[in-house]
Design a protein around this motif. Structure first.
Motif, PDB file in Angstrom:
ATOM      1  N   ILE A 177      17.522   6.360  13.206  1.00 19.47           N
ATOM      2  CA  ILE A 177      16.464   5.368  13.429  1.00 19.47           C
ATOM      3  C   ILE A 177      15.277   5.702  12.539  1.00 19.47           C
ATOM      4  N   ILE A 178      14.818   4.707  11.814  1.00 23.31           N
ATOM      5  CA  ILE A 178      13.655   4.920  10.952  1.00 23.31           C
ATOM      6  C   ILE A 178      12.426   4.305  11.622  1.00 23.31           C
ATOM      7  N   ILE A 179      11.402   5.119  11.746  1.00 23.37           N
ATOM      8  CA  ILE A 179      10.143   4.628  12.324  1.00 23.37           C
ATOM      9  C   ILE A 179       9.283   4.111  11.182  1.00 23.37           C
ATOM     10  N   ARG A 180       8.775   2.903  11.339  1.00 20.73           N
ATOM     11  CA  ARG A 180       8.041   2.265  10.229  1.00 20.73           C
ATOM     12  C   ARG A 180       6.612   2.797  10.106  1.00 20.73           C
ATOM     13  N   SER A 181       5.913   2.307   9.099  1.00 24.08           N
ATOM     14  CA  SER A 181       4.588   2.865   8.777  1.00 24.08           C
ATOM     15  C   SER A 181       3.573   2.726   9.913  1.00 24.08           C
ATOM     16  N   HIS A 182       3.718   1.709  10.762  1.00 24.09           N
ATOM     17  CA  HIS A 182       2.797   1.527  11.902  1.00 24.09           C
ATOM     18  C   HIS A 182       2.867   2.666  12.910  1.00 24.09           C
ATOM     19  N   GLY A 183       4.007   3.366  12.950  1.00 24.63           N
ATOM     20  CA  GLY A 183       4.186   4.435  13.932  1.00 24.63           C
ATOM     21  C   GLY A 183       4.594   3.879  15.286  1.00 24.63           C
ATOM     22  N   VAL A 184       4.894   4.791  16.208  1.00 21.69           N
ATOM     23  CA  VAL A 184       5.261   4.397  17.579  1.00 21.69           C
ATOM     24  C   VAL A 184       4.528   5.298  18.572  1.00 21.69           C
ATOM     25  N   SER A 185       4.574   4.901  19.836  1.00 23.22           N
ATOM     26  CA  SER A 185       3.939   5.719  20.883  1.00 23.22           C
ATOM     27  C   SER A 185       4.776   6.979  21.123  1.00 23.22           C
TER      28      SER A 185
ATOM     29  N   CYS B 240       0.869  -1.183   0.000  1.00 21.18           N
ATOM     30  CA  CYS B 240       0.000   0.000   0.000  1.00 21.18           C
ATOM     31  C   CYS B 240       0.907   1.236   0.000  1.00 21.18           C
ATOM     32  N   PHE B 241       0.298   2.382  -0.147  1.00 25.30           N
ATOM     33  CA  PHE B 241       1.037   3.638  -0.207  1.00 25.30           C
ATOM     34  C   PHE B 241       1.972   3.828   1.005  1.00 25.30           C
ATOM     35  N   GLY B 242       1.448   3.574   2.207  1.00 21.83           N
ATOM     36  CA  GLY B 242       2.220   3.836   3.425  1.00 21.83           C
ATOM     37  C   GLY B 242       3.419   2.909   3.567  1.00 21.83           C
TER      38      GLY B 242
ATOM     39  N   CYS C 132      -6.779 -16.053 -20.360  1.00 23.87           N
ATOM     40  CA  CYS C 132      -6.704 -14.793 -19.620  1.00 23.87           C
ATOM     41  C   CYS C 132      -6.376 -15.093 -18.157  1.00 23.87           C
ATOM     42  N   ILE C 133      -5.315 -14.485 -17.658  1.00 18.79           N
ATOM     43  CA  ILE C 133      -4.852 -14.791 -16.293  1.00 18.79           C
ATOM     44  C   ILE C 133      -4.759 -13.506 -15.472  1.00 18.79           C
ATOM     45  N   GLY C 134      -5.242 -13.578 -14.256  1.00 19.29           N
ATOM     46  CA  GLY C 134      -5.174 -12.414 -13.367  1.00 19.29           C
ATOM     47  C   GLY C 134      -4.087 -12.606 -12.321  1.00 19.29           C
ATOM     48  N   ILE C 135      -3.502 -11.505 -11.885  1.00 14.35           N
ATOM     49  CA  ILE C 135      -2.480 -11.582 -10.819  1.00 14.35           C
ATOM     50  C   ILE C 135      -2.757 -10.499  -9.779  1.00 14.35           C
ATOM     51  N   THR C 136      -2.720 -10.898  -8.510  1.00 18.74           N
ATOM     52  CA  THR C 136      -2.711  -9.895  -7.446  1.00 18.74           C
ATOM     53  C   THR C 136      -1.709 -10.352  -6.383  1.00 18.74           C
ATOM     54  N   ALA C 137      -1.474  -9.507  -5.387  1.00 19.03           N
ATOM     55  CA  ALA C 137      -0.493  -9.863  -4.367  1.00 19.03           C
ATOM     56  C   ALA C 137      -0.842  -9.199  -3.042  1.00 19.03           C
ATOM     57  N   GLY C 138      -0.435  -9.867  -1.967  1.00 16.00           N
ATOM     58  CA  GLY C 138      -0.696  -9.369  -0.617  1.00 16.00           C
ATOM     59  C   GLY C 138       0.081  -8.093  -0.305  1.00 16.00           C
ATOM     60  N   ALA C 139      -0.252  -7.500   0.825  1.00 13.29           N
ATOM     61  CA  ALA C 139       0.259  -6.176   1.180  1.00 13.29           C
ATOM     62  C   ALA C 139       1.767  -6.133   1.432  1.00 13.29           C
ATOM     63  N   SER C 140       2.377  -7.282   1.723  1.00 11.88           N
ATOM     64  CA  SER C 140       3.813  -7.242   2.011  1.00 11.88           C
ATOM     65  C   SER C 140       4.636  -7.913   0.912  1.00 11.88           C
ATOM     66  N   THR C 141       4.061  -8.056  -0.259  1.00  8.69           N
ATOM     67  CA  THR C 141       4.794  -8.682  -1.373  1.00  8.69           C
ATOM     68  C   THR C 141       5.532  -7.615  -2.176  1.00  8.69           C
ATOM     69  N   PRO C 142       6.868  -7.709  -2.238  1.00  4.58           N
ATOM     70  CA  PRO C 142       7.623  -6.677  -2.963  1.00  4.58           C
ATOM     71  C   PRO C 142       7.367  -6.724  -4.469  1.00  4.58           C
ATOM     72  N   ASN C 143       7.530  -5.575  -5.075  1.00  3.85           N
ATOM     73  CA  ASN C 143       7.273  -5.408  -6.506  1.00  3.85           C
ATOM     74  C   ASN C 143       8.085  -6.336  -7.398  1.00  3.85           C
TER      75      ASN C 143
END
Ligand code: F3S
Length: 280
Positions: A70-78, A13-15, A257-268
Motif C-alpha cells: 500500500i502506498i500512502i500518498r503525499s497528503h499522509g494518513v492518520s 510540486c516536490f511532494g 513571446c508566450i508564457g506557459i504555466t500549469a496547475g499542481a496536478s498537471t503531469p509533465n
C-alpha cells in the motif's frame, strides 16, 4: 521558432512528484494499491490502473485485501490508518510529503505535552484529517473567522497552532491573530508550504512580460483556476486549457513571446506537449 517561457514551478510540486514517481517505481510489483487516489488527475490514475495499481479508499476496503503493497500518498494518513495497514501485514510505502510528516511530528509531540492542537485548515481535506489523527487529544480545526471568534478554551490552556500546507497565508494570519488575542499560552508553527505561492508568483512575473499566456490544468482544479485569474490580470491574452487539443494555436499567431504555466496536478508530459507545439 517562438520565444516561449515555461515556468519552472509549473505542474507537480516536490511532494506530489515524489509520490507519483514512487507509485510508478512500485507499479510492477504484485497487488499494489494507493490509499486514496495518488493525485487529483484522472489521466494519471487511469494510466496507473492500466499498470495494475488499484485505489482503495477506506479501512473497510483494506479488510478485503490479503497481501500486497500500500502506498500512502503525499497528503499522509492518520496514525489510526497507518497502524491499521501495518497490523494488516501489508508492505507500506510511505510517500507522505516530508513537509506533512513534519506537521504530524509537531502535532504528536505537542499534544503529548498536553497542548491543545489547533489546525488552521479545511476539516474535510484528507491532509487535515490525517494531521488530526496524530494528536493524542482531539484537535480543533478552524477555517473561518467565525470559528476562530467562537473558540472558547480554559483560560490557562496551552495551545499549539499548525496549518494545512496549502492554506492561504493571509487567511492564516487573520485567524491566528483572532486566536492569539484570546490570551491563551499559544505557540504558532506556520506550516504552510510555499510551493503554491512560488508557482503563483512565478506565473504573475511571466504573465507581465509576455504577449500571451497559457495555463494548463484540469477544469475542476481550483489552484489552476487561481493561476489563470492571476495571469489574466496581468495579460489579457491568457488561455486556460486542459490539454493541447483545447488550444487554438492560431490565436497565438501574433504573439512573439508566450508564457506557459500549469496547475499542481498537471503531469509533465501534458506540459511538455503544449510547450513543444507552442514553440514550433
Ligand atoms: Fe506539495 Fe508537499 Fe508542499 S505535497 S504543496 S511540497 S507540502
Amino acid at each position: 521558432m517562438k520565444n516561449v517561457v515555461l515556468a519552472k514551478s509549473a505542474g507537480f510540486c516536490f511532494g506530489v512528484k515524489r509520490a507519483v514517481d514512487t507509485v510508478y517505481e512500485n507499479a510492477s510489483k504484485e497487488n499494489v494499491y494507493t490509499f486514496g487516489p495518488i493525485i487529483h488527475n484522472e489521466e494519471v490514475v487511469k494510466d496507473l490502473e492500466k499498470k495494475g495499481v488499484k485505489v482503495i479508499n477506506s479501512l473497510e476496503e483494506l479488510d478485503r485485501i490479503k497481501t500486497g503493497t500500500i502506498i500512502i500518498r503525499s497528503h499522509g494518513v492518520s496514525k489510526n490508518v497507518y497502524d491499521a495497514i501495518k497490523r494488516h501485514g501489508m508492505e507500506i510505502v510511505d510517500a507522505t510529503c516530508p513537509f506533512v510528516l513534519k506537521i504530524h511530528k509537531i502535532v504528536r509531540e505537542e499534544s503529548e505535552k498536553g497542548k491543545q492542537i489547533i489546525i488552521i485548515g479545511n476539516e474535510n481535506h484528507p491532509e487535515v484529517k490525517g494531521i488530526m489523527g496524530w494528536s493524542v487529544t482531539p484537535a480543533i480545526v478552524i477555517d473561518t473567522v467565525k470559528k476562530a471568534q467562537d473558540l472558547e478554551l480554559e483560560q490557562e490552556s496551552q495551545v499549539c497552532i499548525v496549518s494545512q500546507t496549502t492554506f492561504n497565508y493571509k487567511k492564516f494570519q487573520e485567524l491566528v491573530e483572532i486566536i492569539s488575542k484570546k490570551g491563551y499560552n499559544t505557540n504558532i508553527s506556520n506550516t504552510i508550504c510555499n510551493a503554491t505561492e512560488e508557482r503563483q508568483t512565478e506565473a504573475r512575473d511571466i504573465a507581465k512580460q509576455v504577449d500571451a499566456m497559457v495555463v494548463v490544468g484540469g477544469s475542476s482544479s481550483s489552484n489552476t483556476r487561481k493561476l489563470y485569474e492571476i495571469c489574466k490580470n496581468e495579460c489579457d491574452n491568457t488561455f486556460y486549457i486542459q490539454t493541447l487539443s483545447d488550444l487554438d494555436l492560431s490565436k497565438l499567431g501574433m504573439a512573439d513571446c508566450i508564457g506557459i504555466t500549469a496547475g499542481a496536478s498537471t503531469p509533465n508530459n501534458i506540459i511538455e506537449e503544449v510547450y513543444t507545439n507552442v514553440r514550433a
